[in-house]
Scaffold this motif. Structure first.
Motif, PDB file in Angstrom:
ATOM      1  N   CYS A   5       0.987  -1.037  -0.054  1.00 48.72           N
ATOM      2  CA  CYS A   5      -0.048   0.002   0.018  1.00 48.72           C
ATOM      3  C   CYS A   5       0.880   1.203   0.040  1.00 48.72           C
ATOM      4  O   CYS A   5       0.461   2.192  -0.806  1.00 48.72           O
ATOM      5  CB  CYS A   5      -0.874  -0.051   1.242  1.00 48.72           C
ATOM      6  N   ASN A   6       1.938   1.262   0.882  1.00 51.10           N
ATOM      7  CA  ASN A   6       2.961   2.275   0.831  1.00 51.10           C
ATOM      8  C   ASN A   6       3.447   2.467  -0.422  1.00 51.10           C
ATOM      9  O   ASN A   6       3.698   3.463  -1.100  1.00 51.10           O
ATOM     10  CB  ASN A   6       3.590   2.311   1.998  1.00 51.10           C
ATOM     11  N   MET A   7       4.029   1.292  -1.064  1.00 49.89           N
ATOM     12  CA  MET A   7       4.739   1.446  -2.430  1.00 49.89           C
ATOM     13  C   MET A   7       3.685   2.005  -3.609  1.00 49.89           C
ATOM     14  O   MET A   7       4.083   2.840  -4.260  1.00 49.89           O
ATOM     15  CB  MET A   7       5.043   0.086  -2.755  1.00 49.89           C
ATOM     16  N   ALA A   8       2.320   1.296  -3.276  1.00 46.46           N
ATOM     17  CA  ALA A   8       1.406   2.186  -4.389  1.00 46.46           C
ATOM     18  C   ALA A   8       0.908   3.421  -4.234  1.00 46.46           C
ATOM     19  O   ALA A   8       1.095   4.157  -5.078  1.00 46.46           O
ATOM     20  CB  ALA A   8       0.065   1.152  -4.162  1.00 46.46           C
ATOM     21  N   ALA A   9       0.701   3.997  -3.010  1.00 54.18           N
ATOM     22  CA  ALA A   9       0.121   5.194  -2.794  1.00 54.18           C
ATOM     23  C   ALA A   9       1.219   6.236  -3.111  1.00 54.18           C
ATOM     24  O   ALA A   9       0.914   7.354  -3.446  1.00 54.18           O
ATOM     25  CB  ALA A   9      -0.343   5.146  -1.339  1.00 54.18           C
ATOM     26  N   ILE A  10       2.403   6.113  -2.330  1.00 54.43           N
ATOM     27  CA  ILE A  10       3.394   7.201  -2.677  1.00 54.43           C
ATOM     28  C   ILE A  10       3.760   7.530  -3.898  1.00 54.43           C
ATOM     29  O   ILE A  10       3.785   8.293  -4.466  1.00 54.43           O
ATOM     30  CB  ILE A  10       4.496   6.992  -1.628  1.00 54.43           C
ATOM     31  N   SER A  11       4.101   6.174  -4.826  1.00 56.39           N
ATOM     32  CA  SER A  11       4.510   6.323  -6.027  1.00 56.39           C
ATOM     33  C   SER A  11       3.408   6.605  -7.050  1.00 56.39           C
ATOM     34  O   SER A  11       3.852   6.868  -8.156  1.00 56.39           O
ATOM     35  CB  SER A  11       5.321   5.078  -6.422  1.00 56.39           C
ATOM     36  N   GLY A  12       2.130   6.375  -6.481  1.00 56.04           N
ATOM     37  CA  GLY A  12       1.087   6.730  -7.364  1.00 56.04           C
ATOM     38  C   GLY A  12       0.707   8.078  -7.360  1.00 56.04           C
ATOM     39  O   GLY A  12       0.105   8.605  -8.539  1.00 56.04           O
ATOM     40  N   VAL A  13       1.259   9.032  -6.486  1.00 55.12           N
ATOM     41  CA  VAL A  13       0.897  10.535  -6.612  1.00 55.12           C
ATOM     42  C   VAL A  13       2.266  11.322  -6.782  1.00 55.12           C
ATOM     43  O   VAL A  13       2.190  12.382  -7.313  1.00 55.12           O
ATOM     44  CB  VAL A  13       0.390  10.728  -5.296  1.00 55.12           C
ATOM     45  N   MET A  14       3.225  10.733  -6.246  1.00 56.73           N
ATOM     46  CA  MET A  14       4.645  11.738  -6.203  1.00 56.73           C
ATOM     47  C   MET A  14       5.542  11.087  -7.348  1.00 56.73           C
ATOM     48  O   MET A  14       5.593  10.027  -7.732  1.00 56.73           O
ATOM     49  CB  MET A  14       5.382  11.513  -4.870  1.00 56.73           C
ATOM     50  N   ASP A  15       6.424  12.089  -7.740  1.00 52.87           N
ATOM     51  CA  ASP A  15       7.133  11.723  -8.795  1.00 52.87           C
ATOM     52  C   ASP A  15       8.290  12.509  -8.808  1.00 52.87           C
ATOM     53  O   ASP A  15       8.723  13.260  -7.833  1.00 52.87           O
ATOM     54  CB  ASP A  15       6.626  11.592 -10.379  1.00 52.87           C
ATOM     55  N   LYS A  16       9.402  12.449  -9.873  1.00 58.61           N
ATOM     56  CA  LYS A  16      10.625  12.922  -9.820  1.00 58.61           C
ATOM     57  C   LYS A  16      10.719  14.629  -9.589  1.00 58.61           C
ATOM     58  O   LYS A  16      11.844  15.132  -9.220  1.00 58.61           O
ATOM     59  CB  LYS A  16      11.711  12.743 -10.913  1.00 58.61           C
ATOM     60  N   ASP A  17       9.669  15.259  -9.863  1.00 61.57           N
ATOM     61  CA  ASP A  17       9.632  16.749  -9.769  1.00 61.57           C
ATOM     62  C   ASP A  17       9.217  17.023  -8.465  1.00 61.57           C
ATOM     63  O   ASP A  17       8.935  18.287  -8.202  1.00 61.57           O
ATOM     64  CB  ASP A  17       8.704  17.244 -10.842  1.00 61.57           C
ATOM     65  N   ASP A  18       8.906  15.966  -7.347  1.00 62.67           N
ATOM     66  CA  ASP A  18       8.259  16.544  -6.275  1.00 62.67           C
ATOM     67  C   ASP A  18       9.356  16.218  -5.230  1.00 62.67           C
ATOM     68  O   ASP A  18      10.644  15.758  -5.337  1.00 62.67           O
ATOM     69  CB  ASP A  18       7.090  15.699  -5.960  1.00 62.67           C
ATOM     70  N   ALA A  19       8.859  16.669  -3.807  1.00 63.79           N
ATOM     71  CA  ALA A  19       9.933  16.272  -2.731  1.00 63.79           C
ATOM     72  C   ALA A  19       9.037  15.694  -1.799  1.00 63.79           C
ATOM     73  O   ALA A  19       7.947  16.197  -1.408  1.00 63.79           O
ATOM     74  CB  ALA A  19      10.467  17.634  -2.186  1.00 63.79           C
ATOM     75  N   ILE A  20       9.565  14.689  -0.840  1.00 64.43           N
ATOM     76  CA  ILE A  20       9.023  14.087   0.427  1.00 64.43           C
ATOM     77  C   ILE A  20       9.735  14.534   1.730  1.00 64.43           C
ATOM     78  O   ILE A  20      10.885  14.207   1.590  1.00 64.43           O
ATOM     79  CB  ILE A  20       8.720  12.637   0.280  1.00 64.43           C
ATOM     80  N   LYS A  52      -6.860   4.235  -8.167  1.00 67.23           N
ATOM     81  CA  LYS A  52      -7.468   3.005  -8.920  1.00 67.23           C
ATOM     82  C   LYS A  52      -6.995   2.831 -10.558  1.00 67.23           C
ATOM     83  O   LYS A  52      -6.959   1.739 -11.008  1.00 67.23           O
ATOM     84  CB  LYS A  52      -8.869   3.098  -8.813  1.00 67.23           C
ATOM     85  N   VAL A  53      -6.388   3.994 -10.908  1.00 72.34           N
ATOM     86  CA  VAL A  53      -5.979   3.804 -12.601  1.00 72.34           C
ATOM     87  C   VAL A  53      -4.560   3.980 -12.551  1.00 72.34           C
ATOM     88  O   VAL A  53      -4.047   3.805 -13.627  1.00 72.34           O
ATOM     89  CB  VAL A  53      -6.777   4.992 -13.324  1.00 72.34           C
ATOM     90  N   ARG A  54      -3.789   4.386 -11.478  1.00 76.44           N
ATOM     91  CA  ARG A  54      -2.478   4.577 -11.514  1.00 76.44           C
ATOM     92  C   ARG A  54      -1.671   3.795 -10.478  1.00 76.44           C
ATOM     93  O   ARG A  54      -0.383   3.691 -10.752  1.00 76.44           O
ATOM     94  CB  ARG A  54      -2.178   6.063 -11.153  1.00 76.44           C
ATOM     95  N   SER A  55      -2.146   3.279  -9.517  1.00 73.93           N
ATOM     96  CA  SER A  55      -1.213   2.558  -8.634  1.00 73.93           C
ATOM     97  C   SER A  55      -0.971   0.977  -8.854  1.00 73.93           C
ATOM     98  O   SER A  55      -1.936   0.285  -9.219  1.00 73.93           O
ATOM     99  CB  SER A  55      -1.676   2.615  -7.071  1.00 73.93           C
ATOM    100  N   ARG A  56       0.306   0.924  -9.201  1.00 74.50           N
ATOM    101  CA  ARG A  56       0.616  -0.327  -9.880  1.00 74.50           C
ATOM    102  C   ARG A  56       0.176  -1.573  -8.999  1.00 74.50           C
ATOM    103  O   ARG A  56      -0.301  -2.611  -9.746  1.00 74.50           O
ATOM    104  CB  ARG A  56       2.171  -0.420 -10.036  1.00 74.50           C
ATOM    105  N   PRO A  57       0.199  -1.865  -7.621  1.00 67.36           N
ATOM    106  CA  PRO A  57      -0.118  -2.926  -7.281  1.00 67.36           C
ATOM    107  C   PRO A  57      -1.607  -3.317  -7.248  1.00 67.36           C
ATOM    108  O   PRO A  57      -2.243  -4.420  -7.285  1.00 67.36           O
ATOM    109  CB  PRO A  57       0.205  -2.938  -5.616  1.00 67.36           C
ATOM    110  N   PHE A  58      -2.441  -2.289  -7.430  1.00 62.75           N
ATOM    111  CA  PHE A  58      -4.017  -2.500  -7.799  1.00 62.75           C
ATOM    112  C   PHE A  58      -4.235  -2.854  -9.191  1.00 62.75           C
ATOM    113  O   PHE A  58      -4.874  -3.785  -9.309  1.00 62.75           O
ATOM    114  CB  PHE A  58      -4.617  -0.921  -7.852  1.00 62.75           C
TER     115      PHE A  58
END
Ligand code: PMP
Length: 397
Positions: free
Chosen positions: A114-129, A264-270
């Motif tokens: 879920c953490n792998m899915a949700a974080i990478s589903g929304v954040m990308d290389k132009d972002d910061a965490i 539901k359309v972007r996160s890979r484990p789903f």
């Protein structure tokens, strides 16, 4: 012939771990993971499960799982986005949203993915965490997978978070900035300073993400850390697991409807991993219904935790500063913590040692998880064993 290079790598590293006493030996259970377990034919008081409310062996959940398994089979048969979504999954997600006071929810196969899915589903290389230094491994891996810039802040240090948020915002380098924290930190049992984190988030327009694996079922009368602080309208992502207080397996994100639509359309484990099995889904639904209809198990958990903590503290053990049922018993040096755990085992208590690299050097501990299903007699017996071993090893006077 298999790879020689691989052989060298494995042997060298395994030997090193073993020589430092850091190689984790697994003892398989010959029983359910309840308040008493059997290992190597020996009955032990179990102080190492995350089965906070005792629901893993609850007859109501077992009945729900059996019924659903008869109706739908043992496997979902496909990924959620093809035809692995059963009406049971939809019901589970509705219940989770109700439970977490959000518009919607999405379930995954585990809290970890879920953490792998949700974080990478929304954040990308132009972002910061902005990530608390003590966040769980699955958060760290989710952040890495997203390719966003990871900025760690000192554990629960709001001044450090604010300074780093300000710097990130003012740099104008990032499209989105997220702050991520565990709700409850699993090694020390302390609660994240969510009200202060939410304030910083408002000041610097941060997306807020709370992984409440150890808070759900435990804090906020069962609804979790976000509810505990009354912050349901301020946290964008509420992550939970179905494997701890809920007693089954799986993970979920609860949040606004458009966030869940997106995942539901972007996160890979789903999209690419088979859906949760029907029996697990039905048992999870039943668990959430139980949690929402009564605080009985939650109250029992806290009574037991307070009772056990009082017993260890009275003996003179260092039990840290936990705000939750998680009860570390800090021993210090790694080998000594391992030896303490081994002696407890011999005397009839299963409490796992947690050492470097999971916790800092010389803070080796035995971590105890009292649960709702323990009886007072079991806890008294465990405390008496702690006293015996503590005295024998010179930890107690
Ligand atoms: N997040 C946190 C904070 C956890 O403690 C854990 C479990 N150790 C997970 C996620 C992973 O959850 P699961 O066991 O459901 O994969």
């Amino acid at each position: 012939m298999t790879s020689k290079l691989l052989g060298h790598f494995l042997q060298e590293n395994l030997s090193e771990l073993k020589s430092k006493g850091l190689y984790n030996v697994i003892h398989p259970l010959q029983s359910a993971n309840g308040p008493i377990i059997t290992i190597k034919g020996k009955e032990l008081i179990n102080l190492s499960s995350n089965n906070y409310l005792g629901l893993a062996t609850d007859a109501r959940l077992i009945a729900a799982a059996v019924e659903a398994t008869h109706k739908f089979g043992v496997g979902a048969g496909a990924v959620r986005s093809i035809n692995g979504t059963l009406d049971l999954h939809v019901k589970l997600e509705q219940k989770l949203a109700e439970f977490k006071h959000t518009e919607a929810a999405i379930a995954y196969q585990s809290g970890f993915n879920c953490n792998m899915a949700a974080i990478s589903g929304v954040m990308d290389k132009d972002d910061a965490i902005l990530s608390d230094q003590l966040n769980h491994a699955s958060i760290i891996d989710g952040c890495r997978l997203s390719r966003a810039k990871i900025i760690a802040f000192n554990h629960s240090d709001i001044d450090d978070l604010r300074a780093k948020a300000k710097q990130a915002k003012e740099s104008r380098l990032y499209k989105k900035i997220m702050v991520i924290t565990d709700g409850v930190f699993s090694m020390d049992g302390d609660i994240a300073k969510l009200p202060e984190i939410a304030e910083v988030a408002e000041e610097f327009e941060l997306i807020t993400y709370v992984d409440d694996a150890h808070g759900s079922g435990v804090l906020g009368k069962g609804a979790g850390t976000v509810k505990h602080f009354g912050l349901s309208d301020k946290i964008d992502f509420q992550i939970g697991t179905l494997s701890k207080a809920i007693g089954v397996v799986g993970g979920y994100v609860a949040g606004r409807q458009d966030l869940i639509d997106w995942l539901k359309v972007r996160s890979r484990p789903f999209l690419f991993s088979t859906a949760l099995p029907p029996g697990d889904v039905a048992a999870s639904i039943r668990a959430i219904e139980i949690l929402m209809s009564s605080t009985e198990l939650h109250d029992k958990l806290w009574d037991n935790a307070n009772y056990f903590k009082k017993g260890l503290r009275k003996l003179g053990f260092d039990i840290g500063h936990s705000d939750t049922p998680i009860t570390p018993c800090i021993i210090g040096e790694e080998q000594k913590a391992q030896e303490f755990s081994k002696r407890l085992f011999e005397e009839g208590v299963y409490a796992k040692a947690i050492v470097l690299p999971t916790v800092p050097k010389n803070t080796g501990r035995v971590r105890n998880m009292p649960i709702a299903a323990h009886t007072t007699e079991m806890l008294d017996r465990a405390v008496a064993i702690y006293e015996k071993v503590g005295k024998e090893m010179g930890i107690l006077q």
